[in-house]
Every structure is written in structure tokens, then in C-alpha cells.
Design a protein around this motif. Structure first.
Motif, PDB file in Angstrom:
ATOM      1  N   ILE A 291      16.120   0.918  -5.117  1.00  0.00           N
ATOM      2  CA  ILE A 291      15.775   2.275  -5.541  1.00  0.00           C
ATOM      3  C   ILE A 291      14.572   2.785  -4.740  1.00  0.00           C
ATOM      4  CG2 ILE A 291      16.692   1.980  -7.861  1.00  0.00           C
ATOM      5  CD1 ILE A 291      13.866   1.478  -8.859  1.00  0.00           C
ATOM      6  N   PRO A 292      14.421   4.104  -4.644  1.00  0.00           N
ATOM      7  CA  PRO A 292      13.283   4.686  -3.915  1.00  0.00           C
ATOM      8  C   PRO A 292      11.947   4.246  -4.506  1.00  0.00           C
ATOM      9  CG  PRO A 292      14.941   6.358  -4.358  1.00  0.00           C
ATOM     10  CD  PRO A 292      15.348   5.145  -5.136  1.00  0.00           C
ATOM     11  N   VAL A 293      10.939   4.178  -3.639  1.00  0.00           N
ATOM     12  CA  VAL A 293       9.615   3.705  -4.027  1.00  0.00           C
ATOM     13  C   VAL A 293       8.568   4.780  -3.744  1.00  0.00           C
ATOM     14  CG1 VAL A 293       7.826   1.969  -3.612  1.00  0.00           C
ATOM     15  CG2 VAL A 293      10.248   1.305  -3.616  1.00  0.00           C
ATOM     16  N   ILE A 294       7.707   5.008  -4.718  1.00  0.00           N
ATOM     17  CA  ILE A 294       6.538   5.881  -4.564  1.00  0.00           C
ATOM     18  C   ILE A 294       5.312   5.063  -4.925  1.00  0.00           C
ATOM     19  CG2 ILE A 294       5.381   8.006  -5.278  1.00  0.00           C
ATOM     20  CD1 ILE A 294       8.144   9.031  -6.201  1.00  0.00           C
ATOM     21  N   LEU A 295       4.386   4.934  -3.986  1.00  0.00           N
ATOM     22  CA  LEU A 295       3.171   4.170  -4.222  1.00  0.00           C
ATOM     23  C   LEU A 295       1.964   5.089  -4.080  1.00  0.00           C
ATOM     24  CD1 LEU A 295       3.978   0.917  -2.202  1.00  0.00           C
ATOM     25  CD2 LEU A 295       4.401   1.390  -4.621  1.00  0.00           C
ATOM     26  N   ALA A 296       1.079   5.032  -5.055  1.00  0.00           N
ATOM     27  CA  ALA A 296      -0.082   5.917  -5.052  1.00  0.00           C
ATOM     28  C   ALA A 296      -1.318   5.128  -5.432  1.00  0.00           C
ATOM     29  CB  ALA A 296       0.127   7.074  -6.036  1.00  0.00           C
ATOM     30  N   GLY A 297      -2.476   5.673  -5.071  1.00  0.00           N
ATOM     31  CA  GLY A 297      -3.700   5.043  -5.517  1.00  0.00           C
ATOM     32  C   GLY A 297      -4.871   5.219  -4.583  1.00  0.00           C
ATOM     33  N   ASP A 298      -5.956   4.596  -4.989  1.00  0.00           N
ATOM     34  CA  ASP A 298      -7.192   4.570  -4.219  1.00  0.00           C
ATOM     35  C   ASP A 298      -7.226   3.230  -3.483  1.00  0.00           C
ATOM     36  OD1 ASP A 298      -9.763   4.382  -3.240  1.00  0.00           O
ATOM     37  OD2 ASP A 298     -10.756   4.969  -5.109  1.00  0.00           O
ATOM     38  N   LEU A 299      -6.991   3.264  -2.168  1.00  0.00           N
ATOM     39  CA  LEU A 299      -6.953   2.039  -1.375  1.00  0.00           C
ATOM     40  C   LEU A 299      -8.327   1.624  -0.875  1.00  0.00           C
ATOM     41  CD1 LEU A 299      -3.878   2.541  -1.491  1.00  0.00           C
ATOM     42  CD2 LEU A 299      -3.757   1.802   0.891  1.00  0.00           C
ATOM     43  N   ASN A 300      -9.336   2.452  -1.101  1.00  0.00           N
ATOM     44  CA  ASN A 300     -10.674   2.171  -0.592  1.00  0.00           C
ATOM     45  C   ASN A 300     -10.608   1.772   0.886  1.00  0.00           C
ATOM     46  OD1 ASN A 300     -12.809   2.702  -2.455  1.00  0.00           O
ATOM     47  ND2 ASN A 300     -12.005   1.079  -3.761  1.00  0.00           N
ATOM     48  N   SER A 301      -9.787   2.485   1.635  1.00  0.00           N
ATOM     49  CA  SER A 301      -9.627   2.291   3.078  1.00  0.00           C
ATOM     50  C   SER A 301      -9.364   3.649   3.700  1.00  0.00           C
ATOM     51  CB  SER A 301      -8.444   1.359   3.381  1.00  0.00           C
ATOM     52  OG  SER A 301      -8.577   0.123   2.718  1.00  0.00           O
ATOM     53  N   ILE A 302      -9.988   3.904   4.835  1.00  0.00           N
ATOM     54  CA  ILE A 302      -9.866   5.224   5.438  1.00  0.00           C
ATOM     55  C   ILE A 302      -8.670   5.290   6.387  1.00  0.00           C
ATOM     56  CG2 ILE A 302     -12.365   5.541   5.260  1.00  0.00           C
ATOM     57  CD1 ILE A 302     -12.538   5.172   8.269  1.00  0.00           C
ATOM     58  N   PRO A 303      -8.197   6.485   6.713  1.00  0.00           N
ATOM     59  CA  PRO A 303      -7.058   6.625   7.625  1.00  0.00           C
ATOM     60  C   PRO A 303      -7.308   5.944   8.968  1.00  0.00           C
ATOM     61  CG  PRO A 303      -7.513   8.708   6.542  1.00  0.00           C
ATOM     62  CD  PRO A 303      -8.638   7.785   6.184  1.00  0.00           C
ATOM     63  N   GLN A 304      -6.255   5.352   9.498  1.00  0.00           N
ATOM     64  CA  GLN A 304      -6.256   4.675  10.785  1.00  0.00           C
ATOM     65  C   GLN A 304      -7.046   3.366  10.772  1.00  0.00           C
ATOM     66  OE1 GLN A 304      -3.969   6.115  12.479  1.00  0.00           O
ATOM     67  NE2 GLN A 304      -4.036   7.791  11.001  1.00  0.00           N
ATOM     68  N   SER A 305      -7.534   2.934   9.637  1.00  0.00           N
ATOM     69  CA  SER A 305      -8.164   1.623   9.550  1.00  0.00           C
ATOM     70  C   SER A 305      -7.085   0.553   9.652  1.00  0.00           C
ATOM     71  CB  SER A 305      -8.921   1.482   8.226  1.00  0.00           C
ATOM     72  OG  SER A 305      -8.013   1.503   7.133  1.00  0.00           O
ATOM     73  N   ALA A 306      -7.514  -0.697   9.763  1.00  0.00           N
ATOM     74  CA  ALA A 306      -6.549  -1.782   9.898  1.00  0.00           C
ATOM     75  C   ALA A 306      -5.658  -1.899   8.663  1.00  0.00           C
ATOM     76  CB  ALA A 306      -7.290  -3.098  10.151  1.00  0.00           C
ATOM     77  N   ILE A 307      -6.226  -1.729   7.475  1.00  0.00           N
ATOM     78  CA  ILE A 307      -5.417  -1.790   6.259  1.00  0.00           C
ATOM     79  C   ILE A 307      -4.430  -0.632   6.219  1.00  0.00           C
ATOM     80  CG2 ILE A 307      -5.524  -1.511   3.754  1.00  0.00           C
ATOM     81  CD1 ILE A 307      -7.934  -3.292   3.689  1.00  0.00           C
ATOM     82  N   TYR A 308      -4.865   0.540   6.611  1.00  0.00           N
ATOM     83  CA  TYR A 308      -3.967   1.696   6.682  1.00  0.00           C
ATOM     84  C   TYR A 308      -2.818   1.417   7.650  1.00  0.00           C
ATOM     85  CZ  TYR A 308      -2.454   6.530   7.593  1.00  0.00           C
ATOM     86  OH  TYR A 308      -1.720   7.683   7.744  1.00  0.00           O
ATOM     87  N   GLN A 309      -3.130   0.877   8.818  1.00  0.00           N
ATOM     88  CA  GLN A 309      -2.102   0.571   9.806  1.00  0.00           C
ATOM     89  C   GLN A 309      -1.138  -0.488   9.303  1.00  0.00           C
ATOM     90  OE1 GLN A 309      -1.375   2.161  12.433  1.00  0.00           O
ATOM     91  NE2 GLN A 309      -3.169   3.488  12.605  1.00  0.00           N
ATOM     92  N   PHE A 310      -1.628  -1.412   8.506  1.00  0.00           N
ATOM     93  CA  PHE A 310      -0.755  -2.425   7.919  1.00  0.00           C
ATOM     94  C   PHE A 310       0.287  -1.775   7.013  1.00  0.00           C
ATOM     95  CE2 PHE A 310      -0.254  -5.184   4.055  1.00  0.00           C
ATOM     96  CZ  PHE A 310       0.729  -6.009   4.595  1.00  0.00           C
ATOM     97  N   VAL A 311      -0.140  -0.815   6.186  1.00  0.00           N
ATOM     98  CA  VAL A 311       0.800  -0.127   5.305  1.00  0.00           C
ATOM     99  C   VAL A 311       1.843   0.616   6.124  1.00  0.00           C
ATOM    100  CG1 VAL A 311       1.038   1.627   3.509  1.00  0.00           C
ATOM    101  CG2 VAL A 311      -0.938   0.091   3.491  1.00  0.00           C
ATOM    102  N   VAL A 312       1.430   1.255   7.203  1.00  0.00           N
ATOM    103  CA  VAL A 312       2.330   2.075   8.012  1.00  0.00           C
ATOM    104  C   VAL A 312       3.281   1.223   8.853  1.00  0.00           C
ATOM    105  CG1 VAL A 312       2.425   3.743   9.899  1.00  0.00           C
ATOM    106  CG2 VAL A 312       0.724   4.005   8.087  1.00  0.00           C
ATOM    107  N   SER A 313       2.737   0.223   9.534  1.00  0.00           N
ATOM    108  CA  SER A 313       3.530  -0.538  10.507  1.00  0.00           C
ATOM    109  C   SER A 313       4.168  -1.797   9.941  1.00  0.00           C
ATOM    110  CB  SER A 313       2.647  -0.939  11.694  1.00  0.00           C
ATOM    111  OG  SER A 313       1.626  -1.836  11.276  1.00  0.00           O
TER     112      SER A 313
END
Length: 472
Positions: A291-313
Motif C-alpha cells: 500500500i502507499p506510504v506517507i511518512l512525516a515528522g521532524d527529522l532534525n536534519s537539514i535538506p541535502q544533509s547525509a541523512i536527507y540524502q539517505f532518505v532520498v537515495s
């Protein structure tokens, strides 16, 4: 008088008579022009007030925020979207629509992600709010602002973080047709995460909570809920005895909500929490039929950070990153925040991808980050997209990649740490723009009389991709 004047025909062409007539006509013309201008100005003032009403007449903010004008280029060439231009929602924030025509969509969900600022957290960190008048930090005021704001955006799924007064919110939101579930943090902290949904639109089928403490990842928590959309056959389908399509018989979505550890120095724990959250979401989605997934929240990580890139890639080599800077969340002075996010990142010297250094991680840090000893890569199987990246917005509120410039603002931080992610079987229809840096600075800090938290709510409307593909 007019009759006498007409009878004096011999004098009508005399110089004195002509001069008096021209003077009289000129004065009358000037008076008519002045009256016309006054009527026009009055009409324009009336239109301005009518076009931009204040939905909260009793809650006018003393800071005169100006409306954000978003890019209109995305609407060019779409005749069917003339009425779907960016428009103010509350006098300060605007909806921005996709350039595609989704008018035929049937199933949609409006999701909000909001760190509402826990009462205890606000009281324990007064240094973050020394510019904020105490009355704006009072929970009795903020809780009403938060609920009114959510209803104003017509959101039907709410993901809240830093909730330590769940019962208060539940009592207020139940009156507006919401039901909710709460999961508090483990340990001594009293706040946690809460998911609310419109009771008439969704049914809760399953709920699963993640206590990161069970995995050695501190006291933070996350929520995963399976929501089924409540749908009824239309009258035309009943009359024609046409069975509903299989995909509309049971529209279910997985909604995830998380608040990641704040501590920037413990990037191993932050990454471990995000990794586990994504793994659990993928597994649960698979168990319920992909089923489709929607994930939301405060990741305490800014855009283009390593954690952000992990979510994307979906993959990250931890050896290329310093665990103390992996989230990119370094407290930069607010005066630097007029820069775009790439420049902010460079100024704070957190990014290491351009230099092939290998950073030292202890065995324990590796285990927490990756979930296994000796591993150097962390992976997840979800293909996620940021809702805000899916719809271009204003350069005043977005960075060069399309993420908001700021979703949080207090005396020590102005930047983006909040996100809404979705899988490919959902498509963003519209998103609610945040506020520009200039507008935020005028507030001198959040919360204020208008906004009930030190974060800004992210809101998006998502449509099911199979509804879209069936019409194209």
C-alpha cells in the motif's frame, strides 16, 4: 437662469462670455474628475478587503506579515487551471498547485506534519524564546491556534510531534471530527507523537509503535498506522449496478510519524532511528499489499544533509561522513539564514562529500547506525519523494532544490528540519508554502500571536497515482 442665458444669443460669442463658460466647464470637469477618483479609490479599498479577509479576526498578529507571492510559471498553458492559481489561505501562507490537471481525481488525502512545541520543552529552554512574549507561549492559547490552523487547511490526517498534552488536543479535535492515537517517549520525557484522522473519511485498521530504546537508540518513538479510506458507491453506480473498481474497494495508506533525536553529535543514533523507521514502514506496507506510504515528522536534519540524502537515495556510506555532522543541523546565527540552503551548509562546514575522507566510527556507533557490526553502508527499500519537491514554489520560501528554506525558527536556529515524504503511488496535487526569511525575522521568533509553535506546519494534498494514470 438657463432660459435667460439661452435667449441672450447675441452675446454668446463675446470674449467675456466665452471665457466665463470655459472657466465654469473646467471647474466642473475638475470636480467630476476628483469625485470619480475618490469613488475608484474607495472601490479599490473595498475590493482589497474583500479579496483578503482575515479568517482569525480576534487573533490579528502584531507583526504585519506580507503575503507570499509564489511562482505562476507552473500554471501557464493549462486552460483548466485558471482558477487554481496560488492564493492566500490565511493572509500569510498560500497553496501552490501542481502544473498538471488533477480535477478528475477521486481519492485524495490532505496531510499535515507539525511539531507543536511541547509545553515542557518550552519551559525548560527559555533561552530559545527570550524574544517571545510569555503570553504567546501559554498552552491554553497555543492549543486553540493549532487546532484552528489545522481546520483552516482542511487537513484530514495530522502528524504531530512534541505532544505532551494529548488529551487537550484530543478533546478539541474530536469536536471537529478527528480521532487520534498517541505514543509517548520512553524514559523521563513526557512528550511524544500523535496521529489524528477524520473519522468520517478514514478507519484505523492497524497501529504499530516503535520504541527506539529497545534497539539502544535512545527514548524517541515513532508511529505507523494503516488507515482505510471510507468510500460509498455513487448513485449512478447503484442504479446501473456497476461494480466498483478493485482499487477503490479498499483504499488503504500507511502513515508514519517520527521525531528524531535532536543531539547533532549523535549522528549514529539519528541515522539508526531513521533507518529503523524506514525499514519498519516498508515491511508493514508489504504485509498489507504494498500500500502507499506517507511518512512525516521532524527529522532534525537539514535538506541535502547525509541523512536527507539517505532518505532520498535509499543508500549511504557512513565512512564518508562525520557522525557529528551527518544531520547538518549546526546552530547557525540567524543572520546567515538569508542565504540559500547550499550556502548555509557551506558556511557551517558540515558537508564532506566533496572530500573523499574516511571518518572513524567505533564498533558501537557502526552497530547503532547500520544495525549490524562491521557494516559500512546503510540501505532501505522505499522509494520516497518529498512532497514539496514535487511542486515548484517561490524563491522567497524555497531553496535551490525546492525544499522550504525554514520550517523552524527560534533564537538559535532558523532552517528546515520537517518533511512529508510519499511513495511513487501517490502524487502531490498542492502544497502549502511556508514563510519567507524576511517575514520570519519580523516576528522576532516563534511562536507568536498568529502561530502556535516554533515550527511551521507542512501541509500537502496527495492523489493516488492509479487515478491519474487511468485518465491520461
Amino acid at each position: 437662469m438657463r432660459v435667460r442665458h439661452r435667449r441672450q444669443q447675441p452675446e454668446k460669442n463675446s470674449p467675456a462670455t466665452t471665457k466665463r463658460k470655459h472657466s465654469s466647464i473646467s471647474e466642473q470637469s475638475r470636480e467630476d474628475d476628483t469625485k470619480a477618483k475618490k469613488r475608484t479609490l474607495a472601490h479599490r479599498r473595498k475590493e482589497t478587503i474583500t479579496l483578503q479577509p482575515d479568517p482569525y479576526p480576534t487573533l490579528n498578529c502584531s507583526n504585519k506579515f506580507e503575503p507570499i507571492r509564489c511562482c505562476s510559471s507552473s500554471f501557464r498553458g493549462h486552460k483548466g487551471l485558471k482558477k487554481k492559481k496560488s492564493r492566500p489561505i490565511d493572509g500569510f501562507r498560500q497553496w501552490v498547485f501542481s502544473s498538471r490537471d488533477f480535477s478528475y481525481r477521486k481519492d485524495k488525502v490532505v496531510v499535515a506534519s507539525y511539531n507543536i512545541l511541547g509545553v515542557e520543552n518550552a519551559s525548560k529552554h527559555p533561552d530559545l524564546y527570550f524574544n517571545v512574549p510569555p503570553k504567546f507561549l501559554e498552552w491554553d492559547t497555543r492549543k486553540h491556534l493549532i487546532c484552528k490552523e489545522m481546520n483552516h487547511y482542511t487537513a484530514n490526517v495530522l502528524c504531530f510531534q512534541e505532544v505532551d498534552r494529548f488529551q487537550d488536543l484530543d478533546d478539541l479535535l474530536q469536536k471537529d471530527g478527528f480521532r487520534g492515537v498517541f505514543k509517548g517517549r520512553t524514559g523521563e520525557a513526557c512528550d511524544g507523537c500523535a496521529i489524528f484522522w477524520k473519522d468520517k473519511l478514514f478507519t484505523l485498521l492497524y497501529q504499530e509503535n516503535i520504541e527506539f530504546r529497545s534497539f539502544g537508540l535512545r527514548d524517541n518513538v515513532a508511529q505507523l498506522c494503516i488507515l482505510e479510506m471510507n468510500q460509498e458507491q455513487s448513485e449512478s453506480e447503484l442504479c446501473l449496478q456497476v461494480p466498483k473498481k478493485s482499487h477503490t474497494q479498499s483504499r488503504s495508506i500507511l502513515v508514519g510519524n517520527i521525531h528524531v533525536l535532536f543531539n547533532p553529535n549523535r549522528g549514529d543514533i539519528k541515522l539508526g532511528q531513521v533507518r529503523l523507521f524506514l525499514q519498519k514502514a516498508y515491511k508493514l506496507s508489504e504485509e498489507w499489499g504494498n500500500i502507499p506510504v506517507i511518512l512525516a515528522g521532524d527529522l532534525n536534519s537539514i535538506p541535502q544533509s547525509a541523512i536527507y540524502q539517505f532518505v532520498v537515495s535509499s543508500e549511504l556510506d557512513i565512512r564518508l561522513h562525520d557522525r557529528r555532522k551527518i544531520s547538518g543541523q549546526i546552530e547557525c546565527p540567524p543572520r546567515f539564514n538569508h542565504l540559500r540552503s547550499e550556502n548555509i551548509n557551506a558556511a557551517c562546514s558540515w558537508k564532506s562529500a566533496s572530500r573523499p575522507w574516511i571518518y572513524r566510527w567505533s564498533n558501537e556507533e557502526i552497530r547503532l547506525a547500520t544495525g549490524s557490526e562491521g557494516a559500512t553502508h546503510v540501505r532501505h527499500q522505499l522509494k520516497l519523494h518529498s512532497a514539496y519537491l514535487g511542486i515548484p514554489g517561490s524563491s522567497r520560501t524555497r531553496d535551490n532544490h525546492g525544499e522550504p528554506l525554514a520550517t523552524s525558527y527560534h533564537s538559535k536556529f532558523m532552517g528546515t528540519v520537517d518533511y512529508i515524504w510519499h511513495t511513487e503511488d501517490l502524487v502531490p496535487v498542492r502544497v502549502l508554502e511556508t514563510l519567507s526569511m524576511d517575514v520570519l525575522r519580523k516576528s522576532r521568533g516563534l511562536p507568536c500571536e498568529k502561530w502556535g509553535s516554533d515550527h511551521l506546519a507542512l501541509v500537502c494534498e496527495l492523489a493516488f497515482a492509479d487515478d491519474i494514470s487511468s485518465q491520461t
